[in-house]
Scaffold this motif. Sequence first.
Motif, mmCIF file in Angstrom:
data_model
loop_
_atom_site.group_PDB
_atom_site.id
_atom_site.type_symbol
_atom_site.label_atom_id
_atom_site.label_comp_id
_atom_site.label_asym_id
_atom_site.label_seq_id
_atom_site.Cartn_x
_atom_site.Cartn_y
_atom_site.Cartn_z
ATOM 1 N N ILE A 214 0.558 -0.843 0.385
ATOM 2 C CA ILE A 214 0.263 -0.440 0.535
ATOM 3 C C ILE A 214 0.878 1.522 -0.104
ATOM 4 C CG2 ILE A 214 -1.603 1.335 1.502
ATOM 5 C CD1 ILE A 214 -2.612 -1.195 2.324
ATOM 6 N N ARG A 215 1.960 0.850 0.951
ATOM 7 C CA ARG A 215 2.287 2.225 1.033
ATOM 8 C C ARG A 215 3.056 3.293 -0.467
ATOM 9 N NH1 ARG A 215 8.307 3.093 3.564
ATOM 10 N NH2 ARG A 215 8.348 4.519 4.683
ATOM 11 N N ARG A 216 3.836 1.572 -1.117
ATOM 12 C CA ARG A 216 5.100 1.243 -2.215
ATOM 13 C C ARG A 216 4.273 2.783 -3.619
ATOM 14 N NH1 ARG A 216 6.355 -3.518 -3.965
ATOM 15 N NH2 ARG A 216 7.182 -3.744 -1.971
ATOM 16 N N GLY A 217 2.943 2.246 -3.709
ATOM 17 C CA GLY A 217 2.578 3.293 -4.075
ATOM 18 C C GLY A 217 2.263 4.882 -3.854
ATOM 19 N N GLN B 295 1.764 8.869 8.364
ATOM 20 C CA GLN B 295 1.593 8.597 9.084
ATOM 21 C C GLN B 295 1.723 6.869 9.287
ATOM 22 O OE1 GLN B 295 -1.099 9.573 10.831
ATOM 23 N NE2 GLN B 295 0.293 11.898 10.036
ATOM 24 N N MET B 296 2.137 6.528 8.253
ATOM 25 C CA MET B 296 2.485 4.459 8.351
ATOM 26 C C MET B 296 3.579 4.937 8.710
ATOM 27 S SD MET B 296 1.305 3.914 3.702
ATOM 28 C CE MET B 296 -0.636 3.689 3.587
ATOM 29 N N THR B 297 4.518 5.948 8.605
ATOM 30 C CA THR B 297 5.616 6.107 9.246
ATOM 31 C C THR B 297 5.270 5.068 11.029
ATOM 32 O OG1 THR B 297 6.515 7.098 7.241
ATOM 33 C CG2 THR B 297 8.316 6.821 9.905
ATOM 34 N N HIS B 298 4.881 6.199 11.162
ATOM 35 C CA HIS B 298 3.994 5.567 12.825
ATOM 36 C C HIS B 298 3.429 4.478 12.725
ATOM 37 C CE1 HIS B 298 4.562 10.373 13.343
ATOM 38 N NE2 HIS B 298 3.357 10.843 12.766
ATOM 39 N N ALA C 174 -2.352 1.704 17.056
ATOM 40 C CA ALA C 174 -2.602 1.760 16.061
ATOM 41 C C ALA C 174 -3.804 1.952 15.223
ATOM 42 C CB ALA C 174 -1.798 0.501 15.051
ATOM 43 N N SER C 175 -4.711 1.187 15.909
ATOM 44 C CA SER C 175 -5.702 1.736 15.739
ATOM 45 C C SER C 175 -6.621 2.925 15.303
ATOM 46 C CB SER C 175 -6.683 0.961 16.371
ATOM 47 O OG SER C 175 -8.516 1.368 15.645
ATOM 48 N N PRO C 176 -6.751 4.061 16.424
ATOM 49 C CA PRO C 176 -6.485 5.490 15.531
ATOM 50 C C PRO C 176 -6.389 6.097 14.372
ATOM 51 C CG PRO C 176 -6.319 5.550 17.937
ATOM 52 C CD PRO C 176 -6.054 3.930 17.054
ATOM 53 N N ILE C 177 -4.078 5.521 13.815
ATOM 54 C CA ILE C 177 -4.285 6.378 12.828
ATOM 55 C C ILE C 177 -4.955 5.016 11.497
ATOM 56 C CG2 ILE C 177 -1.746 5.588 11.624
ATOM 57 C CD1 ILE C 177 -0.793 6.066 14.290
ATOM 58 N N LEU C 178 -4.982 4.665 11.447
ATOM 59 C CA LEU C 178 -5.408 3.662 10.454
ATOM 60 C C LEU C 178 -6.945 4.362 10.287
ATOM 61 C CD1 LEU C 178 -4.737 -0.135 11.595
ATOM 62 C CD2 LEU C 178 -3.751 0.984 9.287
ATOM 63 N N ARG C 179 -7.336 5.365 11.276
ATOM 64 C CA ARG C 179 -8.867 5.340 10.613
ATOM 65 C C ARG C 179 -8.406 7.109 10.223
ATOM 66 N NH1 ARG C 179 -10.220 3.460 16.435
ATOM 67 N NH2 ARG C 179 -9.424 5.260 17.239
ATOM 68 N N ARG C 180 -7.491 8.262 10.676
ATOM 69 C CA ARG C 180 -6.761 9.088 10.067
ATOM 70 C C ARG C 180 -7.119 8.545 9.400
ATOM 71 N NH1 ARG C 180 -4.606 9.690 15.192
ATOM 72 N NH2 ARG C 180 -2.809 9.331 13.820
ATOM 73 N N LEU C 181 -6.548 7.275 8.456
ATOM 74 C CA LEU C 181 -5.854 7.220 6.903
ATOM 75 C C LEU C 181 -7.222 6.566 6.151
ATOM 76 C CD1 LEU C 181 -2.231 5.353 7.361
ATOM 77 C CD2 LEU C 181 -2.894 7.014 5.996
ATOM 78 N N ALA C 182 -7.731 5.706 7.300
ATOM 79 C CA ALA C 182 -9.155 5.222 6.304
ATOM 80 C C ALA C 182 -9.918 7.007 5.637
ATOM 81 C CB ALA C 182 -9.451 4.454 6.838
ATOM 82 N N LYS C 183 -10.221 7.511 6.451
ATOM 83 C CA LYS C 183 -10.814 8.971 6.366
ATOM 84 C C LYS C 183 -10.096 9.798 5.662
ATOM 85 C CE LYS C 183 -13.252 8.899 10.376
ATOM 86 N NZ LYS C 183 -13.171 9.616 11.905
ATOM 87 N N ALA C 184 -9.224 10.311 5.422
ATOM 88 C CA ALA C 184 -8.378 10.938 4.710
ATOM 89 C C ALA C 184 -8.349 10.057 2.949
ATOM 90 C CB ALA C 184 -6.738 10.845 4.828
ATOM 91 N N ILE C 185 -8.065 9.283 2.936
ATOM 92 C CA ILE C 185 -8.076 8.346 1.487
ATOM 93 C C ILE C 185 -9.413 8.256 0.951
ATOM 94 C CG2 ILE C 185 -7.811 5.813 0.365
ATOM 95 C CD1 ILE C 185 -5.781 5.233 2.521
ATOM 96 N N GLY D 7 -2.272 -10.770 17.386
ATOM 97 C CA GLY D 7 -0.809 -10.289 17.213
ATOM 98 C C GLY D 7 -0.203 -11.279 16.311
ATOM 99 N N ARG D 8 -0.126 -12.167 16.080
ATOM 100 C CA ARG D 8 0.562 -13.815 15.456
ATOM 101 C C ARG D 8 1.089 -12.195 14.321
ATOM 102 N NH1 ARG D 8 -2.259 -18.628 13.737
ATOM 103 N NH2 ARG D 8 -3.521 -16.629 13.477
ATOM 104 N N ILE D 9 0.160 -11.710 13.650
ATOM 105 C CA ILE D 9 0.095 -11.090 11.973
ATOM 106 C C ILE D 9 0.823 -10.493 11.855
ATOM 107 C CG2 ILE D 9 -1.039 -10.037 9.641
ATOM 108 C CD1 ILE D 9 -3.634 -11.759 10.991
ATOM 109 N N GLU D 10 1.760 -9.981 10.607
ATOM 110 C CA GLU D 10 2.408 -9.093 10.761
ATOM 111 C C GLU D 10 2.620 -7.738 9.851
ATOM 112 O OE1 GLU D 10 5.529 -8.871 11.589
ATOM 113 O OE2 GLU D 10 5.520 -10.780 12.583
ATOM 114 N N ILE D 11 2.468 -6.347 9.623
ATOM 115 C CA ILE D 11 2.090 -5.533 9.019
ATOM 116 C C ILE D 11 2.312 -5.645 7.707
ATOM 117 C CG2 ILE D 11 4.307 -4.253 9.284
ATOM 118 C CD1 ILE D 11 2.304 -1.995 10.233
ATOM 119 N N ASP D 12 3.339 -6.244 6.752
ATOM 120 C CA ASP D 12 3.247 -6.768 5.696
ATOM 121 C C ASP D 12 3.887 -8.050 5.401
ATOM 122 O OD1 ASP D 12 6.212 -6.399 6.572
ATOM 123 O OD2 ASP D 12 6.416 -4.167 6.731
#
Length: 458
Positions: free
Chosen positions: A254-257, A275-278, A304-315, A351-356
């Motif tokens: 996602i970040r690469r684009g 935001q993704m850097t955070h 992380a959840s608040p950051i993801l909500r901000r990103l979703a709204k911005a997109i 918590g097992r799942i990686e971010i990427d």
Amino acid sequence: APPADHPVTAGPKNARRPRLPEHLPVMEEIIDPDIVVANPAGFRFVNQIVTEQLDFVRGHFVRRHIIRRKYVPIGNPEVAPIIAPLEILQERCLAAPALLANIITGKYCDALPLYRQEQIFKTRYNILIPRQTMARWLAMTAFWLTGIWNEIKKEVLADGYVECDETVIKYLDPGHGKARQGYLWVLHRPGGDSVFHWFTSRATTCLEAIFPPDWTGVIGCDRYACYNSYSIKRNEAAHGPGFAIELASCLTHIRRGFIESKTEAPIRAGWIIRQMTHLYQLEEKLRQSKASPKLRQAARCAQASPILRRLAKAILMFQASGRHLPKSGFGEALNYARKAWSGLTAYLNDGRIEIDNNLVENEIRPSAIGKKNFLFFGSGEAGKQSAILYTITASARRRGLDPEAYLADIIRRIPTTPATEMHTLTPAAWAAEQKRKPTSAPAAVTPSPAKPAPAAAA
């Protein structure tokens, strides 16, 4: 008819070159039947069978003679002679286990194509081993190692969470006039092993062949359409609560684009990247503190959840603004992110799942280096064999083992190991076995004196 004074005679036959170079030193290994070892006084030596192999002992070749002596019971000469069984991969195979291990390590760890290994053996050791012969040896060894490959695959799938990716490798298909595209598919269990699969396509049927029909869990992947098709098909067939297969999105994709389109929309793309850097900074802190899956899940929900909500709204807002064409770089990055966003809930809730998917991409990297050197597989069947050998060598290297020493040992042991005991020969089991052994200096082997020798051929 020819004249009587000119009889027809056969021309001189070409002298058959020796099967093994005669200048090499000889190492002898004597094997007696167990019953003879237990009671040597009860048997009389009558004969022996010598099996000759070409071996490679860390920097030099030797001729290894496996001497199996025949015995008959004293006082009972009518009984057929007894002899120890020949415990090698193939009776007439010239290559000893250490040589097979050296060739496999050269190609699948050091990215040395077989034609380069052929040149090395010829120019540095005066030994000619055609690459076609080495290719047959690899095929034979991969067949014997299939049981270990199956055991590694069971371990990778056991946790219910894997990362999956695929990479293109060309292969030769007779009759088409050019190399065709095949694919190495890689499953990686974070913190565990990887298993390689080979297919000549990139279709959904590949995933159906990779995963057992009853397997359920989370697959970390990119947005390639076949993953979505596979999950929909499996979930529809489940007819039960929840999902049989859940897809976890990769934040790196996602970040690469947005990184690639930053010059096009520097303010908006820059804000999204920050935001993704955070999010990545949080993951680094959790990794350094060796947080458990439960602690990682709690930290992600809180931070992380608040950051993801901000990103979703911005997109969604950036897409609705109409300032970015759908086919522009930033427009495509927004569209990709919106479609992949739902897959990030798996990363938040488990918590097992990686971010990427960076871990599985790292596993693919050695094969990417190799294909730049050998360019293609010699056939579709060679791709399957390479998948097996890539899997086993990668597992050995991950544990800090010397792949050559590991392979040489298990190739010696595998002919006498039952199929039900293959789990004892995996790199994980072998590493544990080495830790249990007392450390001692290896016994010195004194080879027979070498004979001066001309150019040799194997």
